[in-house]
Design a protein around this motif. Structure first.
Motif, PDB file in Angstrom:
ATOM      1  N   ALA A  67       0.831  -1.206   0.000  1.00 19.83           N
ATOM      2  CA  ALA A  67       0.000   0.000   0.000  1.00 19.83           C
ATOM      3  C   ALA A  67       0.862   1.251   0.000  1.00 19.83           C
ATOM      4  O   ALA A  67       0.636   2.191  -0.779  1.00 19.83           O
ATOM      5  CB  ALA A  67      -0.925   0.000   1.214  1.00 19.83           C
ATOM      6  N   PHE A  68       1.863   1.265   0.868  1.00 24.27           N
ATOM      7  CA  PHE A  68       2.760   2.425   0.899  1.00 24.27           C
ATOM      8  C   PHE A  68       3.511   2.572  -0.419  1.00 24.27           C
ATOM      9  O   PHE A  68       3.604   3.674  -0.969  1.00 24.27           O
ATOM     10  CB  PHE A  68       3.757   2.306   2.050  1.00 24.27           C
ATOM     11  CG  PHE A  68       4.870   3.308   1.949  1.00 24.27           C
ATOM     12  CD1 PHE A  68       4.631   4.646   2.209  1.00 24.27           C
ATOM     13  CD2 PHE A  68       6.142   2.916   1.555  1.00 24.27           C
ATOM     14  CE1 PHE A  68       5.644   5.587   2.087  1.00 24.27           C
ATOM     15  CE2 PHE A  68       7.155   3.844   1.425  1.00 24.27           C
ATOM     16  CZ  PHE A  68       6.911   5.181   1.696  1.00 24.27           C
ATOM     17  N   GLY A  69       4.046   1.471  -0.936  1.00 23.84           N
ATOM     18  CA  GLY A  69       4.811   1.531  -2.174  1.00 23.84           C
ATOM     19  C   GLY A  69       3.990   2.039  -3.343  1.00 23.84           C
ATOM     20  O   GLY A  69       4.458   2.836  -4.157  1.00 23.84           O
ATOM     21  N   THR A  70       2.746   1.590  -3.428  1.00 24.22           N
ATOM     22  CA  THR A  70       1.871   2.027  -4.513  1.00 24.22           C
ATOM     23  C   THR A  70       1.558   3.510  -4.404  1.00 24.22           C
ATOM     24  O   THR A  70       1.601   4.253  -5.396  1.00 24.22           O
ATOM     25  CB  THR A  70       0.570   1.213  -4.504  1.00 24.22           C
ATOM     26  OG1 THR A  70       0.880  -0.160  -4.761  1.00 24.22           O
ATOM     27  CG2 THR A  70      -0.417   1.714  -5.553  1.00 24.22           C
ATOM     28  N   ALA A  71       1.240   3.958  -3.188  1.00 20.17           N
ATOM     29  CA  ALA A  71       0.937   5.378  -2.998  1.00 20.17           C
ATOM     30  C   ALA A  71       2.162   6.245  -3.280  1.00 20.17           C
ATOM     31  O   ALA A  71       2.069   7.288  -3.934  1.00 20.17           O
ATOM     32  CB  ALA A  71       0.429   5.615  -1.581  1.00 20.17           C
ATOM     33  N   ALA A  72       3.317   5.815  -2.790  1.00 24.90           N
ATOM     34  CA  ALA A  72       4.533   6.606  -2.976  1.00 24.90           C
ATOM     35  C   ALA A  72       4.956   6.658  -4.440  1.00 24.90           C
ATOM     36  O   ALA A  72       5.394   7.697  -4.939  1.00 24.90           O
ATOM     37  CB  ALA A  72       5.663   6.036  -2.118  1.00 24.90           C
ATOM     38  N   THR A  73       4.806   5.544  -5.137  1.00 25.81           N
ATOM     39  CA  THR A  73       5.149   5.523  -6.561  1.00 25.81           C
ATOM     40  C   THR A  73       4.205   6.416  -7.361  1.00 25.81           C
ATOM     41  O   THR A  73       4.632   7.150  -8.258  1.00 25.81           O
ATOM     42  CB  THR A  73       5.101   4.085  -7.104  1.00 25.81           C
ATOM     43  OG1 THR A  73       6.077   3.291  -6.422  1.00 25.81           O
ATOM     44  CG2 THR A  73       5.391   4.062  -8.597  1.00 25.81           C
ATOM     45  N   GLY A  74       2.909   6.361  -7.033  1.00 30.55           N
ATOM     46  CA  GLY A  74       1.954   7.230  -7.712  1.00 30.55           C
ATOM     47  C   GLY A  74       2.268   8.698  -7.497  1.00 30.55           C
ATOM     48  O   GLY A  74       2.186   9.510  -8.424  1.00 30.55           O
ATOM     49  N   GLU A  75       2.669   9.022  -6.274  1.00 28.39           N
ATOM     50  CA  GLU A  75       3.037  10.401  -5.963  1.00 28.39           C
ATOM     51  C   GLU A  75       4.260  10.832  -6.763  1.00 28.39           C
ATOM     52  O   GLU A  75       4.291  11.906  -7.362  1.00 28.39           O
ATOM     53  CB  GLU A  75       3.322  10.518  -4.468  1.00 28.39           C
ATOM     54  CG  GLU A  75       3.969  11.825  -4.048  1.00 28.39           C
ATOM     55  CD  GLU A  75       5.356  11.619  -3.444  1.00 28.39           C
ATOM     56  OE1 GLU A  75       5.966  12.626  -3.054  1.00 28.39           O
ATOM     57  OE2 GLU A  75       5.837  10.478  -3.387  1.00 28.39           O
ATOM     58  N   LEU A  76       5.276   9.972  -6.798  1.00 27.19           N
ATOM     59  CA  LEU A  76       6.505  10.328  -7.498  1.00 27.19           C
ATOM     60  C   LEU A  76       6.265  10.484  -8.995  1.00 27.19           C
ATOM     61  O   LEU A  76       6.778  11.421  -9.624  1.00 27.19           O
ATOM     62  CB  LEU A  76       7.574   9.268  -7.250  1.00 27.19           C
ATOM     63  CG  LEU A  76       8.942   9.512  -7.897  1.00 27.19           C
ATOM     64  CD1 LEU A  76       9.544  10.828  -7.412  1.00 27.19           C
ATOM     65  CD2 LEU A  76       9.882   8.348  -7.613  1.00 27.19           C
ATOM     66  N   ASP A  77       5.488   9.592  -9.577  1.00 25.98           N
ATOM     67  CA  ASP A  77       5.205   9.681 -11.014  1.00 25.98           C
ATOM     68  C   ASP A  77       4.439  10.952 -11.360  1.00 25.98           C
ATOM     69  O   ASP A  77       4.578  11.497 -12.459  1.00 25.98           O
ATOM     70  CB  ASP A  77       4.420   8.455 -11.477  1.00 25.98           C
ATOM     71  CG  ASP A  77       5.274   7.201 -11.519  1.00 25.98           C
ATOM     72  OD1 ASP A  77       6.511   7.319 -11.508  1.00 25.98           O
ATOM     73  OD2 ASP A  77       4.696   6.098 -11.555  1.00 25.98           O
ATOM     74  N   ALA A  78       3.596  11.407 -10.429  1.00 26.01           N
ATOM     75  CA  ALA A  78       2.855  12.646 -10.673  1.00 26.01           C
ATOM     76  C   ALA A  78       3.733  13.871 -10.501  1.00 26.01           C
ATOM     77  O   ALA A  78       3.679  14.814 -11.293  1.00 26.01           O
ATOM     78  CB  ALA A  78       1.649  12.728  -9.734  1.00 26.01           C
ATOM     79  N   LEU A  79       4.568  13.865  -9.467  1.00 25.28           N
ATOM     80  CA  LEU A  79       5.411  15.025  -9.199  1.00 25.28           C
ATOM     81  C   LEU A  79       6.571  15.145 -10.169  1.00 25.28           C
ATOM     82  O   LEU A  79       6.917  16.243 -10.613  1.00 25.28           O
ATOM     83  CB  LEU A  79       5.973  14.944  -7.774  1.00 25.28           C
ATOM     84  CG  LEU A  79       5.001  15.052  -6.609  1.00 25.28           C
ATOM     85  CD1 LEU A  79       5.764  14.898  -5.308  1.00 25.28           C
ATOM     86  CD2 LEU A  79       4.246  16.365  -6.635  1.00 25.28           C
ATOM     87  N   LEU A  80       7.185  14.005 -10.470  1.00 24.09           N
ATOM     88  CA  LEU A  80       8.403  14.038 -11.263  1.00 24.09           C
ATOM     89  C   LEU A  80       8.443  12.807 -12.173  1.00 24.09           C
ATOM     90  O   LEU A  80       9.084  11.809 -11.856  1.00 24.09           O
ATOM     91  CB  LEU A  80       9.632  14.047 -10.338  1.00 24.09           C
ATOM     92  CG  LEU A  80      10.976  14.372 -10.973  1.00 24.09           C
ATOM     93  CD1 LEU A  80      10.928  15.740 -11.643  1.00 24.09           C
ATOM     94  CD2 LEU A  80      12.075  14.347  -9.919  1.00 24.09           C
ATOM     95  N   PRO A  81       7.742  12.848 -13.303  1.00 24.73           N
ATOM     96  CA  PRO A  81       7.684  11.679 -14.191  1.00 24.73           C
ATOM     97  C   PRO A  81       9.055  11.284 -14.705  1.00 24.73           C
ATOM     98  O   PRO A  81       9.931  12.135 -14.902  1.00 24.73           O
ATOM     99  CB  PRO A  81       6.754  12.144 -15.318  1.00 24.73           C
ATOM    100  CG  PRO A  81       6.795  13.636 -15.276  1.00 24.73           C
ATOM    101  CD  PRO A  81       7.008  14.006 -13.839  1.00 24.73           C
ATOM    102  N   ALA A  82       9.222   9.991 -14.925  1.00 22.57           N
ATOM    103  CA  ALA A  82      10.503   9.498 -15.443  1.00 22.57           C
ATOM    104  C   ALA A  82      10.744   9.995 -16.863  1.00 22.57           C
ATOM    105  O   ALA A  82      11.868  10.325 -17.244  1.00 22.57           O
ATOM    106  CB  ALA A  82      10.532   7.974 -15.391  1.00 22.57           C
TER     107      ALA A  82
END
Length: 232
Positions: A67-82
Motif C-alpha cells: 500500500a505504501f509503495g503504490t501510494a509513494a510511486t503514484g506520488e513520485l510519477d505525478a510530481l516528477l515523471p521518469a
C-alpha cells in the motif's frame, strides 16, 4: 418464465484482483494512515470476505508495504515523471516544487511520516521505505543531471544536491503537518526554503523556478494511486 435476466458475474483475474486490493489499501493508507490497513478493513471496503484478501496477502505486513509503495510511486510519477518530453529540466523542476507544496500534498507527506515511523518496527515496510527513498533520490538526481548536461544547472555533485533538496522538502512537509499549523503564517523565507536551496545549489537566478512553474501546458493528475475499481 421471468423476463428478467440475471447479470452474469464477472470473475476477475488474479492479477486484476490483487491490483484492486493494493489500490484500495493505498487509498486507505493515504486518507487514514497505514495502521488502518488491515485484512478485514480492506475486505469491507471491497465487500468481500477477509479470506479473499488473505489469499493474496497472508501477512498484513506485506499488504501494508504494498500500500505504501503504490501510494509513494503514484506520488513520485505525478510530481516528477521518469519521461519528460514536454519541457526543459528547469520547467520540470519548477513544477516539482509547485506540486510538492500546499495542502494538496499533505496526505502523501503524512503518509511518508507515518511509514518512516512504523518502519522502525516493521522490517518489510522498512525495506519498502528504503526502496522508495532510493527511487525518489535517483529520479531527482536524474533530472538534475539532465539539467547539467543541457547547461541549465551548475553543480559538481548532482547526487548531493538532490539529497539537499529532498531533506529540505521533508523538513517542510513535517512542519506543515503539525497539528493546527497554518501555512500562511510561515515567513516567506521559510516557505521558499526548498526553492531557494535548489536555485542556490544549481546556479539559478533567484525567482527562476517560480517563473518557470507555469511554463508546462499540461495539467498533472493529483498525486497518489488511482481509485480502486468496484468489486465484482
Amino acid at each position: 418464465m421471468s423476463s428478467s435476466v440475471e447479470r452474469k458475474r464477472v470473475r476477475k483475474s488474479p492479477e486484476a484482483r490483487r491490483a484492486e486490493i493494493v489500490a484500495t489499501a493505498a487509498a486507505v493508507a493515504l486518507t487514514e494512515g497505514l495502521e488502518c490497513v488491515t485484512l478485514r478493513r480492506i475486505a469491507d471496503e471491497l465487500s468481500v470476505r477477509p479470506g479473499l484478501i488473505s489469499h493474496y496477502f497472508p501477512s498484513v505486513e506485506n499488504l501494508v508495504a504494498e500500500a505504501f509503495g503504490t501510494a509513494a510511486t503514484g506520488e513520485l510519477d505525478a510530481l516528477l515523471p521518469a519521461a519528460r518530453p514536454d519541457g526543459t529540466p528547469t520547467q520540470y523542476l519548477a513544477r516539482y516544487f509547485a506540486l510538492s507544496s500546499g495542502e494538496s500534498y499533505d496526505d502523501i507527506s503524512r503518509l511518508w511520516i507515518n511509514a518512516r515511523h512504523l518502519s522502525r518496527y516493521r522490517p518489510v515496510l522498512r525495506d519498502r521505505v528504503t526502496e522508495q527513498e532510493r527511487t525518489s533520490d535517483e529520479r531527482l538526481e536524474g533530472l538534475i543531471r539532465d539539467g547539467v548536461a543541457s547547461g541549465e544547472f551548475r553543480t559538481t555533485d548532482p547526487h548531493v544536491t538532490a539529497i539537499q533538496i529532498l531533506v529540505v522538502l521533508d523538513g517542510l512537509g513535517a512542519h506543515a503537518n503539525t497539528e493546527h499549523h497554518d501555512r500562511d503564517e510561515l515567513p516567506e523565507a521559510v516557505r521558499r526554503m526548498a526553492v531557494t536551496t535548489a536555485e542556490r545549489e544549481l546556479g539559478l537566478a533567484a525567482g527562476t523556478l517560480e517563473r518557470e512553474a507555469t511554463a508546462l501546458p499540461e495539467v498533472l493528475p493529483a498525486a497518489g494511486p488511482p481509485p480502486a475499481a468496484p468489486a465484482e
